[in-house]
Design an enzyme around this catalytic site. Structure first.
Site, PDB file in Angstrom:
ATOM      1  N   HIS A  48       0.676  -1.298   0.035  1.00  0.00           N
ATOM      2  CA  HIS A  48      -0.085  -0.162   0.073  1.00  0.00           C
ATOM      3  C   HIS A  48       0.891   1.403   0.148  1.00  0.00           C
ATOM      4  O   HIS A  48       0.184   2.570  -0.067  1.00  0.00           O
ATOM      5  CB  HIS A  48      -1.113   0.210   1.327  1.00  0.00           C
TER       6      HIS A  48
ATOM      7  N   HIS B  74       1.918   6.972  -0.132  1.00  0.00           N
ATOM      8  CA  HIS B  74       0.906   6.022   0.461  1.00  0.00           C
ATOM      9  C   HIS B  74      -0.184   6.088   0.005  1.00  0.00           C
ATOM     10  O   HIS B  74      -0.896   7.157  -0.507  1.00  0.00           O
ATOM     11  CB  HIS B  74       0.887   6.784   1.738  1.00  0.00           C
TER      12      HIS B  74
END
Length: 161
Positions: free
Chosen positions: A68, A83
């Site tokens: 992620h 992110h």
């Protein structure tokens, strides 16, 4: 006059958008860790697709096991965190595919990870993508594009040593 004409004549570096999407101020990200610039200065993108690319030439420092997020160090020393989404670590890697590996040298535009944004949204997560310079203190005059659309690779952050 272009958006970054004020930088002419200065030794500036820039980061490209890691993904195509709408640029927003980091302060609008619904997570105080990013919004309050605890991790560093930056901006965020509401992604139009899930292919995340390197914003600059450099070396991948970290690919989170869950896929992620990715950290990289640009050739000029900027430590960049990308992110994908908020709290998406809780998906434990579902809907993410890490393409790059730690220690891998990358060129601007190389694919770092892929995310299935539709599935991430269906699972109830915000897909906004903060792009942070973690060692912001090492640079002066960090400026971010905070509105309008950007294509992947288009300049969205400029900074000076």
């Amino acid at each position: 006059m272009g958006l970054f004409d004020f930088m002419k004549g200065k030794k500036a570096a820039s980061l490209g958008a890691p993904v195509r999407g709408e640029c927003i101020p980091i302060s609008e990200v619904a997570d105080p860790t990013f919004a309050e610039e605890i991790l560093g200065k930056g901006m965020a993108i509401k992604p139009a697709d899930g292919t995340i690319t390197a914003p600059a030439d450099g070396t991948v420092s970290t690919v989170f096991p869950t896929g992620h997020a990715v950290g990289m160090t640009a050739a000029d020393g900027a430590e960049i965190l990308i992110h994908v989404g908020l709290d998406t670590v809780q998906l434990k890697g579902q809907h993410f595919q890490a393409v790059a590996k730690a220690e891998q040298k990358v060129k601007k535009g190389d694919v770092l990870l892929k995310a299935d944004l539709e599935e991430i949204e269906k699972a109830g997560y915000d897909t906004v993508i903060p792009v942070i310079i973690c060692n912001s203190d090492a640079f002066s005059d960090i400026r971010c594009k905070t509105e309008g659309m950007a294509d992947a690779g288009e300049e969205v952050i400029t900074y000076e040593k």
